[in-house]
Motif scaffolding. Structure first.
Motif, PDB file in Angstrom:
ATOM      1  N   GLN A   1       0.380   7.123  -6.701  1.00 18.99           N
ATOM      2  CA  GLN A   1      -0.494   6.491  -7.680  1.00 18.99           C
ATOM      3  C   GLN A   1       0.316   5.505  -8.529  1.00 18.99           C
TER       4      GLN A   1
ATOM      5  N   TYR B   1      -6.068  -0.672  -0.183  1.00 19.49           N
ATOM      6  CA  TYR B   1      -6.449   0.727  -0.068  1.00 19.49           C
ATOM      7  C   TYR B   1      -7.053   0.912   1.312  1.00 19.49           C
ATOM      8  N   ARG B   2      -6.423   1.755   2.100  1.00 19.65           N
ATOM      9  CA  ARG B   2      -6.912   1.941   3.468  1.00 19.65           C
ATOM     10  C   ARG B   2      -7.958   3.062   3.471  1.00 19.65           C
TER      11      ARG B   2
ATOM     12  N   SER C   1       0.842  -1.188   0.000  1.00 15.92           N
ATOM     13  CA  SER C   1       0.000   0.000   0.000  1.00 15.92           C
ATOM     14  C   SER C   1       0.876   1.237   0.000  1.00 15.92           C
ATOM     15  N   THR C   2       0.497   2.247  -0.799  1.00 16.65           N
ATOM     16  CA  THR C   2       1.246   3.492  -0.874  1.00 16.65           C
ATOM     17  C   THR C   2       0.328   4.626  -1.298  1.00 16.65           C
ATOM     18  N   THR C   3       0.655   5.822  -0.866  1.00 14.87           N
ATOM     19  CA  THR C   3      -0.114   7.010  -1.250  1.00 14.87           C
ATOM     20  C   THR C   3       0.111   7.366  -2.705  1.00 14.87           C
TER      21      THR C   3
END
Length: 512
Positions: free
Chosen positions: A209, A246-247, A205-207
């Motif tokens: 794109q 996706y949190r 997970s990462t901010t």
């Protein structure tokens, strides 16, 4: 103690620098030491250090360094391994509410070791004094400083005073690789422990794109060194798509929950990357840094002024005073009688070379071009092969010590299979045994200023009676301060005495 292919350690470096502040020896002692040892010059320096180490009255610097280094290494090794375990368990902590984000783990277990290894390589091969700046970036530098301040000895101050900056730099780099290896080992063990004891699910997970295809390409690039050997450890694109998290809320996505058993297979990819980048590469870099450290110690050791001086004394024959004129080796004066050995000079054949006539303009002065000066090494190459040592089976010194015989042989460039001393404190039986062991050509040293005694005549007769002895060359030696050249008066005394024996085997050698 004999050393065979011994590597020069930092302990040798420290003890030698400490020893030469107390004792350096002199040319005579050091040349004698070299003549007695059948070793290379570099090994003889270490043998010389071993033989004279007892002269150091203070505690050995090597002992102080070993105690300090051992304690620091043990403490930091334990802390590194423990810290790696704690970090690994923290990165892989799994409560069951959400999967473990592999990006955290990839950063600490793979990316961070690669960055630190690049810094290390830069420090190793860059000559600028930039390594001091890099040291500030590593926590081990500050931890070592803290532990040294807690000690009661002189520790860091001792190292700063005795070791050069270059050795200190490479010593720090070698230790850094060792402690980093243990840190990575702790993370690897934590991963295995968590995988065995828990049913863990991984995700990414990462901010940013980032599409799954892009992330999959990044994973393939990381796995390039090993993915063709262990293809089953490489996650599929389908697994990468399923693992993206996706949190958006507290609850997990239904796709992640349904495929939780598949998400656990990420551990193989993480384990093989940790093994290759953090352990294998780090271990190789540790070995490289250790070898560079040992090479640097050796270079600086043999660059010490005292070592270079000692090597010169090992190689250079001992001469107490400079001879007033160049010695003509074993030249025999013509006026001596039959018992003086005559050696015919070598005849040099003249070779006529046809030279084409050269037209030279008149009134021009022909100037001989000066010969180019040779270096010391070139002079040795020119001169040494021309000095052919007289070969004898036996060299015997009457009333000489073994050390004195070695120095005379070295100065005269004599060699023999059997070398021994007689007379003086030796018993008649010992002298008789030496006479019986001699054979072929025998060179007999005597002190020219001491007149022949009956004991000497008895020993000489033993040599003459030895049927295996073909020839006895008696060489009266003067004082070492006069390059062993005898006076005419002393030579005449010995010459008359030998003539009185009327022995065909015996010749007197005159050096003038």
């Amino acid at each position: 103690m004999q050393r065979k292919n011994h590597k020069i350690t930092i302990q040798d470096y420290l003890d030698f620098k400490q020893l030469v502040s107390f004792y350096k020896g002199n040319h005579k002692e050091n040349r004698l030491f070299a003549l007695k040892k059948k070793e290379s010059s570099k090994n003889m320096v270490l043998l010389w250090l071993d033989e004279h180490r007892f002269r150091i009255s203070e505690p050995l610097n090597s002992d102080i360094f070993s105690i300090y280094s051992s304690s620091i290494n043990n403490i930091l090794s334990f802390i590194s391994l423990l810290f790696g375990l704690i970090v690994g368990l923290g990165l892989l902590s799994y409560s069951g509410n959400e999967p473990v984000n592999i990006i955290y783990y990839l950063f600490f277990a793979i990316l961070l070791p690669i960055i630190s290894m690049l810094f290390t390589l830069f420090s190793l091969f860059v000559k600028w004094n930039i390594s001091e700046f890099f040291k500030m970036l590593f926590p081990y530098h500050w931890l070592e400083k803290l532990l040294s301040k807690m000690g009661t000895n002189r520790k860091i101050e001792f190292l700063d005073a005795v070791l050069s900056k270059s050795i200190q730099k490479h010593l720090f780099i070698e230790r850094l690789q060792r402690f980093s290896l243990l840190f990575s080992l702790g993370i690897f063990l934590a991963l295995l422990f968590v995988v065995v004891t828990q049913d863990i699910a991984f995700s990414w997970s990462t901010t940013l794109q980032i599409k799954p295809e892009t992330f999959y390409g990044f994973l393939e690039f990381i796995a390039t060194p090993w993915r063709y050997i262990f293809p089953s450890f490489m996650p599929s694109l389908e697994l990468v798509e399923l693992s993206q998290h996706y949190r958006l809320g507290v609850k997990l996505e239904s796709s992640i929950i349904e495929n939780a058993h598949i998400l656990g297979s990420w551990w193989q990819y993480l384990a093989i990357n940790t093994l290759f980048y953090a352990l294998i590469l780090r271990f190789v870099l540790w070995i490289v840094s250790y070898r560079i450290l040992m090479k640097k110690i050796k270079e600086e050791f043999f660059d010490l002024y005292e070592v270079r001086k000692l090597l010169r004394e090992f190689k250079t024959p001992f001469i107490e005073t400079k001879a007033p004129k160049k010695e003509k080796h074993l030249e025999i004066r013509q006026e001596h009688k039959r018992q003086v050995k005559r050696i015919e000079p070598k005849k040099v054949e003249k070779v006529e070379i046809a030279i084409e006539p050269i037209v030279v303009e008149p009134i021009k002065e022909i100037i001989e071009e000066p010969k180019e000066e040779l270096t010391i090494d070139e002079v040795e190459e020119e001169i040494i092969p021309e000095v052919i040592a007289e070969q004898y089976h036996s060299i015997i010194g009457w009333n000489f010590s073994d050390d004195e015989i070695l120095l005379v042989n070295d100065f005269k460039q004599f060699r023999a299979i059997f070398i021994n001393s007689v007379g003086g404190n030796h018993s008649f039986d010992e002298d008789e045994e030496v006479a019986s062991r001699a054979k072929d050509r025998v060179l007999l040293y005597v002190k020219s200023w001491e007149p022949p005694t009956m004991d000497f005549v008895d020993f000489l007769e033993e040599l003459i009676d030895n049927s295996r002895v073909e020839e006895i060359e008696l060489l009266p030696l003067g004082l070492s301060e006069n390059n062993y050249i005898t006076t005419e008066k002393d030579f005449s005394i010995w010459n008359r005495k030998i003539e009185g024996l009327k022995a065909r085997k015996v010749w007197v050698i005159d050096e003038k």
